[in-house]
Design a protein around this motif. Sequence first.
Motif, PDB file in Angstrom:
ATOM      1  N   GLN A  80      -3.685   5.034 -11.760  1.00 58.61           N
ATOM      2  CA  GLN A  80      -4.461   4.826 -10.540  1.00 58.61           C
ATOM      3  C   GLN A  80      -5.307   3.562 -10.654  1.00 58.61           C
ATOM      4  OE1 GLN A  80      -4.885   7.097  -7.497  1.00 58.61           O
ATOM      5  NE2 GLN A  80      -5.396   4.986  -6.979  1.00 58.61           N
ATOM      6  N   ILE A  81      -5.908   3.358 -11.821  1.00 56.93           N
ATOM      7  CA  ILE A  81      -6.747   2.177 -12.035  1.00 56.93           C
ATOM      8  C   ILE A  81      -5.929   0.898 -11.898  1.00 56.93           C
ATOM      9  CG2 ILE A  81      -8.085   0.921 -13.777  1.00 56.93           C
ATOM     10  CD1 ILE A  81      -9.029   3.670 -14.815  1.00 56.93           C
ATOM     11  N   LEU A 101      -3.498  -3.497  -5.787  1.00 59.03           N
ATOM     12  CA  LEU A 101      -3.790  -3.459  -4.355  1.00 59.03           C
ATOM     13  C   LEU A 101      -4.950  -4.387  -4.004  1.00 59.03           C
ATOM     14  CD1 LEU A 101      -3.086  -2.193  -1.647  1.00 59.03           C
ATOM     15  CD2 LEU A 101      -4.649  -0.312  -2.182  1.00 59.03           C
ATOM     16  N   LYS A 102      -5.974  -4.406  -4.861  1.00 58.85           N
ATOM     17  CA  LYS A 102      -7.124  -5.294  -4.626  1.00 58.85           C
ATOM     18  C   LYS A 102      -6.684  -6.754  -4.639  1.00 58.85           C
ATOM     19  CE  LYS A 102     -11.720  -6.344  -6.497  1.00 58.85           C
ATOM     20  NZ  LYS A 102     -12.703  -6.008  -7.564  1.00 58.85           N
ATOM     21  N   LYS A 119       0.832  -1.205   0.000  1.00 59.56           N
ATOM     22  CA  LYS A 119       0.000   0.000   0.000  1.00 59.56           C
ATOM     23  C   LYS A 119       0.866   1.254   0.000  1.00 59.56           C
ATOM     24  CE  LYS A 119      -3.724   2.300   2.529  1.00 59.56           C
ATOM     25  NZ  LYS A 119      -4.628   2.251   3.708  1.00 59.56           N
ATOM     26  N   CYS A 170      -3.014   0.510 -10.344  1.00 59.45           N
ATOM     27  CA  CYS A 170      -2.555   0.370  -8.957  1.00 59.45           C
ATOM     28  C   CYS A 170      -3.667  -0.137  -8.051  1.00 59.45           C
ATOM     29  CB  CYS A 170      -2.024   1.708  -8.443  1.00 59.45           C
ATOM     30  SG  CYS A 170      -0.416   2.164  -9.133  1.00 59.45           S
ATOM     31  N   ASN A 171      -4.881   0.314  -8.291  1.00 63.85           N
ATOM     32  CA  ASN A 171      -6.019  -0.185  -7.507  1.00 63.85           C
ATOM     33  C   ASN A 171      -6.227  -1.675  -7.740  1.00 63.85           C
ATOM     34  OD1 ASN A 171      -6.498   2.346  -6.455  1.00 63.85           O
ATOM     35  ND2 ASN A 171      -8.147   2.843  -7.868  1.00 63.85           N
ATOM     36  N   SER A 172      -6.031  -2.100  -8.978  1.00 66.90           N
ATOM     37  CA  SER A 172      -6.170  -3.520  -9.294  1.00 66.90           C
ATOM     38  C   SER A 172      -5.113  -4.345  -8.576  1.00 66.90           C
ATOM     39  CB  SER A 172      -6.056  -3.716 -10.813  1.00 66.90           C
ATOM     40  OG  SER A 172      -6.109  -5.087 -11.152  1.00 66.90           O
ATOM     41  N   GLU A 199       1.302   4.140  -3.022  1.00 65.90           N
ATOM     42  CA  GLU A 199       1.096   5.569  -2.769  1.00 65.90           C
ATOM     43  C   GLU A 199       2.312   6.377  -3.204  1.00 65.90           C
ATOM     44  OE1 GLU A 199       0.160   5.985   1.340  1.00 65.90           O
ATOM     45  OE2 GLU A 199      -1.898   5.227   1.124  1.00 65.90           O
ATOM     46  N   GLU A 242      -4.888   8.929 -14.208  1.00 62.61           N
ATOM     47  CA  GLU A 242      -6.030   8.086 -13.841  1.00 62.61           C
ATOM     48  C   GLU A 242      -5.800   6.637 -14.267  1.00 62.61           C
ATOM     49  OE1 GLU A 242     -10.833   7.683 -14.721  1.00 62.61           O
ATOM     50  OE2 GLU A 242      -9.768   9.511 -15.290  1.00 62.61           O
TER      51      GLU A 242
END
Length: 423
Positions: free
Chosen positions: A32-33, A39-40, A9, A35-37, A13, A29
């Motif tokens: 970000q998408i 992290l998920k 995490k 990185c969210n994947s 960041e 963006e």
Amino acid sequence: MTDSHPLIKDLIEQLLKEVVQHVLEISVEQYQIVCNSILKYAIASNTNVYSPKFIDAYKEYLENRFANGEVCKEYRRFQLRVLRMLSSLAEMGTVDFSSAAYAIKKYPVSSEIADLVEKILGSYPISDATKSDLRAPTRHFLWYASEQGMDPEHIDDVTVMKFIINEIPVSNSGSTGRTLRCIKYSTEYLKSHGNQYLHRDYRLLKLRNDHRRIIPAYTEEEISDIADAAHNDDMISKRDLAIILLAYCTGLRGCDIIRIKLTDIDWQNDKLSLIQSKNHQPLSVELNGSTMNALADYILDWRPECYDHEVFVTVKSPYRKLSKGFGSMIDKYCEIAGVKKISLRGFHSIRRAFETIMVSRGVPIDIASQMMGHKSIVEDKPYITHNKSQIAFVAFDFTDVPITTGFYAKHKKSSSCNTKGGA
């Protein structure tokens, strides 16, 4: 090299902070998408700390998704780039923003064109990371021009518009916003270095949403085929043909075509005036011979009488104004005409065809935008309506029925004031 690995995490960041500083704003963006994947996936696998083993596991997960068709080749490649950046940050303390090297480039160009790409990008105050992002789409544009037989000194506005209208929607799989930025940079550079064939100001090009894919407009030939498919002697065909020609002649939105009233048509002056539903601005448009004839044919001989004053009504009793758009209608005639089905291309693409043809034929982009009923590119510029002196063509380019001889001419004197419809 760091002695211990950070939390995933925290690593993500830190990476995003670096991304904000080094890449195009429109690309943040996308990072970000991804990185969210990542992290998920880490949360789902109960993994908190970065490790090469975690990266390998995510790559295997990504390859499975790619094999199952859940992600495309370009998105897979971009995710691998982000994983490489994460690894370099975790292992070396710095982010590797370089692009992976590929032996074969998708758009091969000569060494002269490759040098020109560097000169174009080098003439603007942008970072090395941004140049890296813009290099491929700039090469794509110049490659396309060369395929059209155009050297940089002779690239013209028609070639640019063909690239935007025909090439980008089909072959470009990257960011549309990034591609348009390359067009701005390239055309401005070429104009300032001797090109005398570029006259449009492409700095005005801007997407409402930079991540939205461009949907191809219908070509003139496709519109002709669609209109031919609606040439039948029945109520629904006559109505639909008038709608199709009206959309292509004026560029009106479907929601405005539905609301057109019989009294909005000025039969004597070949005009249509209305208040747009989207922005509540007045708009007056010229109607050509084909459209006038199709409207008169429908209204005078095929439109059923009813209490509603809208031009277009249902074909089954009780007759009433239409309440929905024309998506299924255009799909039907595209299928009959054999027009290729392209994802997301529907009735609204007739409106796009009107605008793209205007611009490709020399109408300034800001005038075309205003004629489309968009917000003015220059916000304080007042709204202006369709002006014959600013445009010397009608959008509808296949054989036009002269206003002096067609159906409309036959009924003009005796029936032009009929507001009830019906025969």
